[in-house]
Design an enzyme around this catalytic site. Structure first.
Site, PDB file in Angstrom:
ATOM      1  N   GLY A  79       0.791  -1.220   0.000  1.00  0.00           N
ATOM      2  CA  GLY A  79       0.000   0.000   0.000  1.00  0.00           C
ATOM      3  C   GLY A  79       0.821   1.268   0.000  1.00  0.00           C
ATOM      4  CB  CYS A 139     -25.200  -9.407 -18.621  1.00  0.00           C
ATOM      5  SG  CYS A 139     -24.479  -9.267 -20.267  1.00  0.00           S
ATOM      6  CB  CYS A 152     -23.893 -13.474 -20.992  1.00  0.00           C
ATOM      7  SG  CYS A 152     -23.381 -12.682 -19.466  1.00  0.00           S
ATOM      8  CB  CYS A 202     -20.488  -8.560 -18.988  1.00  0.00           C
ATOM      9  SG  CYS A 202     -21.554  -9.814 -18.300  1.00  0.00           S
ATOM     10  CB  CYS A 209     -19.846 -10.930 -21.676  1.00  0.00           C
ATOM     11  SG  CYS A 209     -21.563 -10.673 -22.131  1.00  0.00           S
TER      12      CYS A 209
END
Lengths: 289, 189
Positions: free
Chosen positions: A29, A237, A240, A262, A268
């Site tokens: 980080g 979606c 899909c 997606c 997808c």
């Protein structure tokens, strides 16, 4: 002598980047300064991610590039071609077949494995930058773990909007120490950052590299009464039918029609290949472009 | 200068360095995991893994500190020819190479500053053998726990308490490497 050095950068530059990556992994980080080079693409097009990828790739790797989840957008295509030309690595659009994935603003829907590396392109690595413009000050804030300002910002969101309105680049705290900008990924992706793969972040213009080792604790900042929520469009979606993926809203015409698809094109397409069809989708055909 | 000094570098620097870096990165990202690291053939007593780390990470920008038997003319000449890193005292070193006993006291090395914790030394500890069992490790890069043979436990517990400051360690033996970053919590088994 017409060839590029493997992966474009000279060896001394790669050593400098590699040292920064190792220190980044040792201090999760924390933003390690590095001497970012000019790359043959403009700042903002992933020069940081490209340099980190160049220092990380080996000839045995299979490389995938996504831009907002898509393999076929300009940024993704040009970076993929860049490494095909300068490193000669194999490339793929399949997340599961890739060993190194460079990404702009998304984490693939498929869970990453231990042998995969995710490289993020980062525009502004400093999570406190829009709250405190001075680098001297933000560096001091990180060293003193002085993150109150970030909580004030999230609180102001609640005061103004009734909820934490930050929806992307949502700040996280790593291993209880450093507040980190996860790059502009949607906050839907934040929980995925505690993953099995290594995550590397490169900011070229801002000259910073940071990293997350596998299984690193990554907590999205929130309040007890306003807990973090990994939100997405409340829809399935239309291509899909997936209900668990992050969706893009696409405007279809001037009459207000739209569809949700997606954002992760590989996810997808593999679902459509498997026979899933969404509300506006058509069954998958091999010849379909 | 002995002609042997000129030998033992990478045959194909960009490719071998890329593989070596991936091994080193995997080691530091997954404390306790033992990786293979080869390519360099440094003069004795330096191990293949330590020599490969030096070729992969060191250059004229990285002062190196050598201790004990490692501070010998063949090693100094080899580093000078292949890497060009200045040989310095412990306090200025970015990398230190030697055995565990020779590297003591560990307080002599740079541990970084609160603003720049990355400005800390990396110690390359040459070992007789790397053992997968021993002290219990917890922390970033480790799913639940991992284990690793360590020369002692106290020094690494002290080092972890300095976080985000502290030293990072590579352990090398033959062509094997493992690593212990400052984030790892160590307990005696």
């Amino acid at each position: 002598m017409s060839d590029y050095n493997f992966a474009y950068l000279d060896e001394q530059t790669k050593r400098m980047i590699r040292r920064a990556i190792l220190k980044g992994l040792a201090i999760p980080g924390y933003q390690v300064p590095f001497a970012s080079r000019e790359m043959p693409m403009p700042y903002g097009w992933g020069t940081g991610g490209v340099q980190v990828s160049a220092a990380t790739l080996t000839p045995d790797d299979t490389f995938k590039v996504i831009d907002q989840g898509a393999d076929d957008t300009t940024n993704a295509v040009s970076i993929r071609k860049f490494f095909e030309k300068t490193a000669g690595v194999a490339t793929t659009e399949e997340a599961s077949a890739a060993s190194v994935i460079q990404t702009r603003h998304r984490i693939p829907e498929d869970e990453l494995r231990e042998d995969q590396i995710l490289v993020y392109q980062v525009p502004i690595p400093e999570p406190l930058r829009f709250l405190e413009p001075s680098e001297v000050e933000t560096r001091k804030m990180h060293s003193l773990e002085e993150y109150g300002l970030m909580h004030v910002k999230l609180y102001e969101d609640i005061a103004k909007h009734g909820a934490i309105a930050t929806s992307y680049a949502y700040p996280v705290k790593v291993e209880g120490r450093y507040v980190m900008d996860p790059s502009p990924i949607p906050k839907f992706d934040n929980p995925k950052m505690e993953m099995a793969g290594i995550q590397l972040f490169g900011a070229g213009r801002e000259q910073r590299i940071y990293a997350l080792p596998p299984y690193c604790q990554v907590v999205s900042l929130d309040f007890e009464d306003f807990p973090f929520e990994a939100s997405k469009a409340d829809h399935a979606c239309d291509m899909c039918g997936a209900t668990d993926s992050y969706l893009d809203e696409v405007i279809m015409d001037d009459a207000g029609n739209r569809m949700f698809v997606c954002s992760d094109t590989d996810y997808c397409a593999s679902r459509r290949k498997a026979g899933h069809v969404g509300a506006q989708g058509t069954p998958f055909e091999e010849t379909a472009a | 200068m002995d002609a042997d000094v000129l030998k033992g570098g990478f045959a194909d620097a960009p490719i071998e360095a890329a593989h070596a870096f991936r091994a080193a990165m995997t080691a530091i990202a997954r404390p306790g995991k033992i990786e293979t690291l080869k390519g360099a053939v440094p003069p004795a007593p330096m191990s293949v893994a330590a020599g490969t780390l030096v070729l992969t990470l060191c250059d004229p920008d990285t002062p190196v500190f050598l201790v004990g038997e490692w501070d010998c003319q063949p090693v100094r000449d080899w580093i000078a020819f292949h890497v060009g890193a200045p040989i310095v005292g412990a306090a200025e070193a970015m990398f230190a190479i030697g055995d565990w006993a020779g590297l003591a006291p560990h307080t002599q090395f740079a541990i970084g500053t609160p603003e720049y914790p990355d400005r800390s030394a990396t110690l390359i500890v040459e070992c007789d053998a790397l053992k997968a069992d021993g002290a219990v490790l917890r922390g970033p890069g480790i799913k639940d726990t991992a284990s690793m043979g360590l020369p002692e436990v106290d020094a690494f517990q002290m080092n972890a308490m300095l976080f985000p400051l502290g030293l990072d360690f590579f352990f090398t033996s033959g062509d094997q490497v493992s690593a212990l970053p400052r984030t790892t919590k160590v307990e005696a088994a």
